[in-house]
Design a protein around this motif. Structure first.
Motif, mmCIF file in Angstrom:
data_model
loop_
_atom_site.group_PDB
_atom_site.id
_atom_site.type_symbol
_atom_site.label_atom_id
_atom_site.label_comp_id
_atom_site.label_asym_id
_atom_site.label_seq_id
_atom_site.Cartn_x
_atom_site.Cartn_y
_atom_site.Cartn_z
ATOM 1 N N ILE A 78 50.846 47.696 37.058
ATOM 2 C CA ILE A 78 50.706 49.000 36.394
ATOM 3 C C ILE A 78 50.793 50.127 37.427
ATOM 4 O O ILE A 78 51.444 51.139 37.219
ATOM 5 N N ARG A 79 50.193 49.895 38.602
ATOM 6 C CA ARG A 79 50.225 50.932 39.646
ATOM 7 C C ARG A 79 51.620 51.078 40.239
ATOM 8 O O ARG A 79 52.004 52.121 40.737
ATOM 9 N N THR A 80 52.399 49.994 40.184
ATOM 10 C CA THR A 80 53.714 50.013 40.865
ATOM 11 C C THR A 80 54.795 50.654 40.014
ATOM 12 O O THR A 80 55.670 51.350 40.509
ATOM 13 N N LEU A 81 54.764 50.409 38.697
ATOM 14 C CA LEU A 81 55.859 50.854 37.820
ATOM 15 C C LEU A 81 55.749 52.345 37.522
ATOM 16 O O LEU A 81 55.317 52.762 36.463
ATOM 17 N N GLN A 82 56.163 53.164 38.505
ATOM 18 C CA GLN A 82 56.085 54.624 38.345
ATOM 19 C C GLN A 82 57.496 55.225 38.494
ATOM 20 O O GLN A 82 58.314 54.688 39.248
ATOM 21 N N PRO A 83 57.767 56.345 37.819
ATOM 22 C CA PRO A 83 59.064 57.006 37.988
ATOM 23 C C PRO A 83 59.168 57.615 39.387
ATOM 24 O O PRO A 83 58.155 57.962 39.999
ATOM 25 N N GLY A 84 60.380 57.745 39.888
ATOM 26 C CA GLY A 84 60.585 58.275 41.242
ATOM 27 C C GLY A 84 60.021 59.675 41.416
ATOM 28 O O GLY A 84 59.689 60.104 42.508
ATOM 29 N N SER A 85 59.858 60.391 40.267
ATOM 30 C CA SER A 85 59.308 61.760 40.366
ATOM 31 C C SER A 85 57.855 61.730 40.852
ATOM 32 O O SER A 85 57.329 62.753 41.274
ATOM 33 N N ASN A 86 57.214 60.541 40.810
ATOM 34 C CA ASN A 86 55.837 60.444 41.323
ATOM 35 C C ASN A 86 55.782 60.150 42.829
ATOM 36 O O ASN A 86 54.704 60.120 43.414
#
Ligand code: AHG
Ligand code: MN
Ligand code: MN
Ligand code: MN
Length: 350
Positions: A166-174
């Protein structure tokens, strides 16, 4: 002001991070992180440069989660980066091209960072001594990634994995930091913390990365296109037409473009950043989602290219807006000089 010709005033990456932290205490965490990343990159550069003499070329004998035959140096550079990111204590969760799952870093004590990386990009080139690289991206969590002892004791490995995912799957904008290290005729480390791109060159005699490209800005227009034209029969029509036109000098500039493609994303993107032009790995009839991985190739490189004034898109969506569904999601990508990317996208919309 730094003066690289005067050894007493040279601006190294270590000094740059100290000065940035003096200006902005929030950079403190990045200082330790960049310390471990630059150490890992120097080690990988050393391993790659001497690979022919140390029996480190060739295959490791394993197939990775991507279905690729892992090179010995894929495995070794992955281990070098894992270990260096662990000892900083700043990385709570780490994900890699060479690992099926993201993992919780046991040694973490102030673990707000989630770090994603491609330890050896372009590794199919390494046996021929052609440029390769390392790509990294950093997300910052609001609260610590650490799982309290009593809670962790009651969790199954899958529950812990789920938490890391859950912590890893972030959009590049983050992303709060991203960069690459290029192992080529020079060893270059280019990095952004969200306010521009700084480029460093390894001085092998001193063993320090020296600031050689302050505030990198990509040319607004280039005359190089960089695609694997071996796939062009399977490209969508608009892209085939774009490449045909620019190579004949029938694009917006009326100038003939030349082709440069080395098959290492880090090398092709680095040249695009400095010389201008367009790089892409589009989707094709065989690879609906293209080949490059969103989390640790496309997103970090897109963050950096945008910070240098460039653009990076799937052809219809901004790469940094994409939400990854899995760690190893692939995405089509077209990036580079804004005027070239805009021109190419006009063909894709037709
Ligand atoms: P990696 O070596 O990390 O698996 O990445 C290889 C990628 C990227 O570096 C490059 O742009 C692309 O593969 C080249 O693919 P083709 O050989 O299919 O053109
Ligand atoms: Mn690979
Ligand atoms: Mn790669
Ligand atoms: Mn790789």
């Amino acid at each position: 002001r730094f003066d690289n010709s005067d050894p007493s005033r040279v601006m190294t990456l270590t000094r740059f991070m100290l000065e940035e932290t003096r200006k902005n205490p929030d950079m403190q965490d990045f200082e330790s992180l960049m310390g471990s990343i630059q150490l890992a990159c120097k080690s990988i550069n050393n391993l790659v440069m001497k690979a022919g003499m140390t029996n480190l070329l060739g295959l490791a004998g394993e197939v990775n989660i991507q279905g690729e035959d892992q090179k010995k140096l894929d495995v070794l550079s992955n281990d070098v980066l894992k270990n260096s990111l662990s000892y900083t204590g700043r990385c709570g969760v780490v994900a890699s091209e060479e690992e099926e799952h993201p993992w919780l870093v046991e040694e973490a004590f102030q673990s707000k960072f989630v770090t994603v990386f491609d330890p050896l990009d372009g590794s199919s080139n390494v046996d021929a001594g052609i440029a390769t690289g390392t790509i990294f991206g950093v997300f910052a969590e609001e609260e610590e990634c650490l799982i309290p002892e009593e809670e962790a004791n009651g969790m199954t490995i899958n529950q812990i994995r789920e938490r890391c995912l859950i912590r890893t799957l972030q959009p590049g904008s983050n992303l709060v930091a991203a960069g690459y290290c290029l192992y080529s005729s020079s060893c270059h480390l280019f990095v952004t913390f969200g306010n521009g791109v700084q480029g460093f060159t390894l001085d092998p005699e001193v063993g320090e990365f020296v600031l050689t490209h302050p505030d990198v800005k990509i040319p607004s227009r280039g005359k190089i296109y960089s695609f694997n034209e071996g796939n062009s029969p399977d490209w969508e029509e608009g892209l085939q037409k774009y490449v045909d036109d620019v190579k004949k000098g029938q694009g917006e500039t009326g100038k003939k473009y030349t082709s440069r493609y080395i098959g290492s994303m880090v090398g092709d993107v680095h040249r695009t950043l400095l010389y201008g032009g367009i790089f892409g790995y589009p989707s094709d009839a065989k690879n609906k989602k293209g080949k490059l991985r969103l989390l640790y190739e496309a997103a970090p490189m897109s963050f950096l290219v945008e910070q240098a004034g460039g653009k990076s898109t799937t052809g219809s969506e901004r790469i940094l807006d994409l939400q990854p569904q899995t760690v190893h999601d692939r995405t089509p990508i077209i990036l580079g000089s804004p005027e070239d990317v805009n021109e190419c996208c006009k063909y894709l919309k037709e």
